[in-house]
Design a protein around this motif. Structure first.
Motif, PDB file in Angstrom:
ATOM      1  N   GLY A 106      53.021  64.151  47.652  1.00 57.04           N
ATOM      2  CA  GLY A 106      52.650  63.750  48.981  1.00 57.04           C
ATOM      3  C   GLY A 106      52.342  62.172  48.837  1.00 57.04           C
ATOM      4  O   GLY A 106      52.506  61.425  49.845  1.00 57.04           O
ATOM      5  N   GLY A 107      52.350  61.502  47.850  1.00 49.61           N
ATOM      6  CA  GLY A 107      51.899  60.127  47.587  1.00 49.61           C
ATOM      7  C   GLY A 107      50.844  59.842  46.419  1.00 49.61           C
ATOM      8  O   GLY A 107      50.169  60.757  46.107  1.00 49.61           O
ATOM      9  N   GLU A 108      51.006  58.921  45.895  1.00 49.36           N
ATOM     10  CA  GLU A 108      50.004  58.710  44.569  1.00 49.36           C
ATOM     11  C   GLU A 108      49.983  57.019  44.317  1.00 49.36           C
ATOM     12  O   GLU A 108      51.035  56.349  44.818  1.00 49.36           O
ATOM     13  CB  GLU A 108      50.806  59.128  43.502  1.00 49.36           C
ATOM     14  N   ASN A 109      48.829  56.903  43.605  1.00 47.95           N
ATOM     15  CA  ASN A 109      48.568  55.482  43.279  1.00 47.95           C
ATOM     16  C   ASN A 109      49.116  55.380  41.859  1.00 47.95           C
ATOM     17  O   ASN A 109      48.597  56.070  40.948  1.00 47.95           O
ATOM     18  CB  ASN A 109      47.304  55.014  43.552  1.00 47.95           C
ATOM     19  N   LEU A 110      49.745  54.293  41.459  1.00 41.78           N
ATOM     20  CA  LEU A 110      50.304  54.113  40.043  1.00 41.78           C
ATOM     21  C   LEU A 110      49.980  52.749  39.683  1.00 41.78           C
ATOM     22  O   LEU A 110      50.454  51.795  40.278  1.00 41.78           O
ATOM     23  CB  LEU A 110      51.642  54.208  39.820  1.00 41.78           C
ATOM     24  N   LYS A 111      49.264  52.243  38.426  1.00 43.03           N
ATOM     25  CA  LYS A 111      49.125  50.956  38.102  1.00 43.03           C
ATOM     26  C   LYS A 111      49.499  50.959  36.675  1.00 43.03           C
ATOM     27  O   LYS A 111      49.320  51.834  35.803  1.00 43.03           O
ATOM     28  CB  LYS A 111      47.582  50.766  38.066  1.00 43.03           C
ATOM     29  N   LEU A 112      50.259  49.746  36.436  1.00 46.97           N
ATOM     30  CA  LEU A 112      50.724  49.438  34.998  1.00 46.97           C
ATOM     31  C   LEU A 112      49.581  48.324  34.664  1.00 46.97           C
ATOM     32  O   LEU A 112      49.577  47.426  35.350  1.00 46.97           O
ATOM     33  CB  LEU A 112      52.074  49.025  34.986  1.00 46.97           C
ATOM     34  N   ASN A 113      49.081  48.456  33.337  1.00 49.35           N
ATOM     35  CA  ASN A 113      48.359  47.561  33.164  1.00 49.35           C
ATOM     36  C   ASN A 113      48.411  47.204  31.498  1.00 49.35           C
ATOM     37  O   ASN A 113      48.911  47.873  30.707  1.00 49.35           O
ATOM     38  CB  ASN A 113      46.596  48.353  32.810  1.00 49.35           C
ATOM     39  N   LYS A 114      47.981  45.674  31.492  1.00 49.77           N
ATOM     40  CA  LYS A 114      48.105  45.341  29.933  1.00 49.77           C
ATOM     41  C   LYS A 114      46.864  44.967  29.465  1.00 49.77           C
ATOM     42  O   LYS A 114      46.174  44.448  30.138  1.00 49.77           O
ATOM     43  CB  LYS A 114      49.363  44.159  29.839  1.00 49.77           C
ATOM     44  N   PRO A 115      46.677  44.818  28.151  1.00 51.05           N
ATOM     45  CA  PRO A 115      45.331  44.598  27.215  1.00 51.05           C
ATOM     46  C   PRO A 115      45.166  43.213  27.514  1.00 51.05           C
ATOM     47  O   PRO A 115      46.108  42.390  27.111  1.00 51.05           O
ATOM     48  CB  PRO A 115      45.625  45.291  25.843  1.00 51.05           C
ATOM     49  N   GLY A 116      43.908  42.882  27.638  1.00 54.45           N
ATOM     50  CA  GLY A 116      43.560  41.368  27.413  1.00 54.45           C
ATOM     51  C   GLY A 116      42.902  41.240  25.821  1.00 54.45           C
ATOM     52  O   GLY A 116      42.743  42.240  25.297  1.00 54.45           O
ATOM     53  N   ALA A 117      42.418  40.276  25.773  1.00 50.99           N
ATOM     54  CA  ALA A 117      41.752  40.045  24.599  1.00 50.99           C
ATOM     55  C   ALA A 117      40.487  40.761  24.336  1.00 50.99           C
ATOM     56  O   ALA A 117      39.625  40.659  25.634  1.00 50.99           O
ATOM     57  CB  ALA A 117      41.376  38.285  24.172  1.00 50.99           C
ATOM     58  N   PRO A 118      40.227  41.334  23.385  1.00 55.71           N
ATOM     59  CA  PRO A 118      38.826  42.218  23.232  1.00 55.71           C
ATOM     60  C   PRO A 118      37.547  41.159  23.359  1.00 55.71           C
ATOM     61  O   PRO A 118      37.527  39.793  22.921  1.00 55.71           O
ATOM     62  CB  PRO A 118      38.914  42.630  21.793  1.00 55.71           C
ATOM     63  N   VAL A 119      36.755  41.695  24.230  1.00 56.14           N
ATOM     64  CA  VAL A 119      35.385  41.059  24.189  1.00 56.14           C
ATOM     65  C   VAL A 119      34.988  40.191  23.174  1.00 56.14           C
ATOM     66  O   VAL A 119      34.838  41.300  22.060  1.00 56.14           O
ATOM     67  CB  VAL A 119      34.396  41.765  25.079  1.00 56.14           C
ATOM     68  N   GLY A 120      34.376  39.151  22.919  1.00 58.04           N
ATOM     69  CA  GLY A 120      33.837  38.496  21.715  1.00 58.04           C
ATOM     70  C   GLY A 120      32.515  39.078  21.122  1.00 58.04           C
ATOM     71  O   GLY A 120      31.952  39.844  22.000  1.00 58.04           O
ATOM     72  N   ALA A 121      32.406  38.842  19.878  1.00 64.39           N
ATOM     73  CA  ALA A 121      30.937  39.355  19.340  1.00 64.39           C
ATOM     74  C   ALA A 121      29.833  38.662  19.944  1.00 64.39           C
ATOM     75  O   ALA A 121      30.233  37.540  20.552  1.00 64.39           O
ATOM     76  CB  ALA A 121      31.050  38.922  17.765  1.00 64.39           C
ATOM     77  N   GLY A 122      28.749  39.471  19.960  1.00 61.74           N
ATOM     78  CA  GLY A 122      27.675  38.773  20.356  1.00 61.74           C
ATOM     79  C   GLY A 122      27.400  39.109  21.793  1.00 61.74           C
ATOM     80  O   GLY A 122      26.305  38.858  22.628  1.00 61.74           O
ATOM     81  N   LEU A 123      28.455  39.655  22.513  1.00 64.33           N
ATOM     82  CA  LEU A 123      28.169  40.209  23.843  1.00 64.33           C
ATOM     83  C   LEU A 123      27.665  41.390  23.969  1.00 64.33           C
ATOM     84  O   LEU A 123      28.281  42.271  23.175  1.00 64.33           O
ATOM     85  CB  LEU A 123      29.386  39.605  24.791  1.00 64.33           C
ATOM     86  N   PRO A 124      27.119  42.006  24.959  1.00 61.28           N
ATOM     87  CA  PRO A 124      26.925  43.411  25.014  1.00 61.28           C
ATOM     88  C   PRO A 124      27.983  44.553  25.053  1.00 61.28           C
ATOM     89  O   PRO A 124      27.868  45.461  24.474  1.00 61.28           O
ATOM     90  CB  PRO A 124      26.134  43.365  26.584  1.00 61.28           C
ATOM     91  N   SER A 125      29.407  43.821  25.539  1.00 56.20           N
ATOM     92  CA  SER A 125      30.578  44.794  25.459  1.00 56.20           C
ATOM     93  C   SER A 125      31.400  44.428  24.574  1.00 56.20           C
ATOM     94  O   SER A 125      32.635  44.675  24.527  1.00 56.20           O
ATOM     95  CB  SER A 125      31.214  44.846  26.819  1.00 56.20           C
ATOM     96  N   ALA A 126      30.930  43.798  23.381  1.00 56.32           N
ATOM     97  CA  ALA A 126      31.693  43.204  22.294  1.00 56.32           C
ATOM     98  C   ALA A 126      32.609  44.394  21.742  1.00 56.32           C
ATOM     99  O   ALA A 126      32.242  45.508  21.540  1.00 56.32           O
ATOM    100  CB  ALA A 126      30.956  42.776  20.959  1.00 56.32           C
ATOM    101  N   GLY A 127      33.765  43.946  21.475  1.00 54.05           N
ATOM    102  CA  GLY A 127      34.936  44.998  21.236  1.00 54.05           C
ATOM    103  C   GLY A 127      35.596  45.614  22.326  1.00 54.05           C
ATOM    104  O   GLY A 127      36.680  46.102  22.104  1.00 54.05           O
TER     105      GLY A 127
END
Length: 182
Positions: A106-127
């Motif tokens: 009946g319908g759907e949402n599709l997304k194509l995603n590409k990876p960005g650079a991993p979050v740098g060291a020293g940040l709370p979300s590193a890696g």
């Protein structure tokens, strides 16, 4: 470039085996479907179906690939059935799968995603790997979408692949193409 979201039913049952999403490389360059600096960070399809491309997969200039609901490498029965359902389809197109979920009839949402650079060291979300939206479509089975793609053997096909993916007026219902030139 193409979505087969509702192929004709098989023996009266919803036909998930013959669903697919076709991706097309519009550029004159090979596109790696992974981050070359971090090859395990791959492109993925999300929302209605989920699929992560394996590492080291690239799509050559003008080439297509299909993402399917079964494992084409380890399920020869499903692969033979799929190829039998689309005998005119270019056999050079590589199939990847299985995706999880199914394409909603009946319908759907599709997304194509590409990876960005991993979050740098020293940040709370590193890696962590941020993902960047490469393309998106939220199709439907009625106006303004081409209703003829709903269970008739036709797929939704983009008229102009260089234009916005989520514009229903840029999609038509047509028989599945036979090769990379279509």
């Amino acid at each position: 470039a193409e979505i087969m979201y509702h192929p004709p039913d098989l023996s009266g049952l919803d036909n998930v085996r013959d669903e697919y999403v076709r991706l097309l490389n519009l550029t004159s360059n090979t596109v790696p479907l992974f981050d070359p600096l971090h090859p395990t960070n791959t492109w993925h399809v999300r929302s209605g179906v989920d699929f992560d491309f394996p590492p080291n997969v690239s799509l050559g200039p003008g080439q297509s690939l299909l993402v399917v609901s079964f494992d084409p490498a380890n399920n020869p029965t499903a692969l033979a059935g799929f190829r039998g359902a689309y005998p005119r389809m270019d056999t050079n197109w590589v199939l990847y799968g299985p995706y999880s979920g199914k394409l909603n009839n009946g319908g759907e949402n599709l997304k194509l995603n590409k990876p960005g650079a991993p979050v740098g060291a020293g940040l709370p979300s590193a890696g962590e790997v941020p993902y960047i939206l490469a393309d998106r479509v939220e199709y439907g089975d009625s106006y303004p979408w081409a209703a003829a793609a709903d269970g008739t053997g036709k797929s939704l096909q983009r008229i102009n692949s260089n234009q916005y993916g989520n514009d229903p007026y840029n999609w038509v219902a047509a028989l599945p193409p036979t090769g990379n030139s279509e």
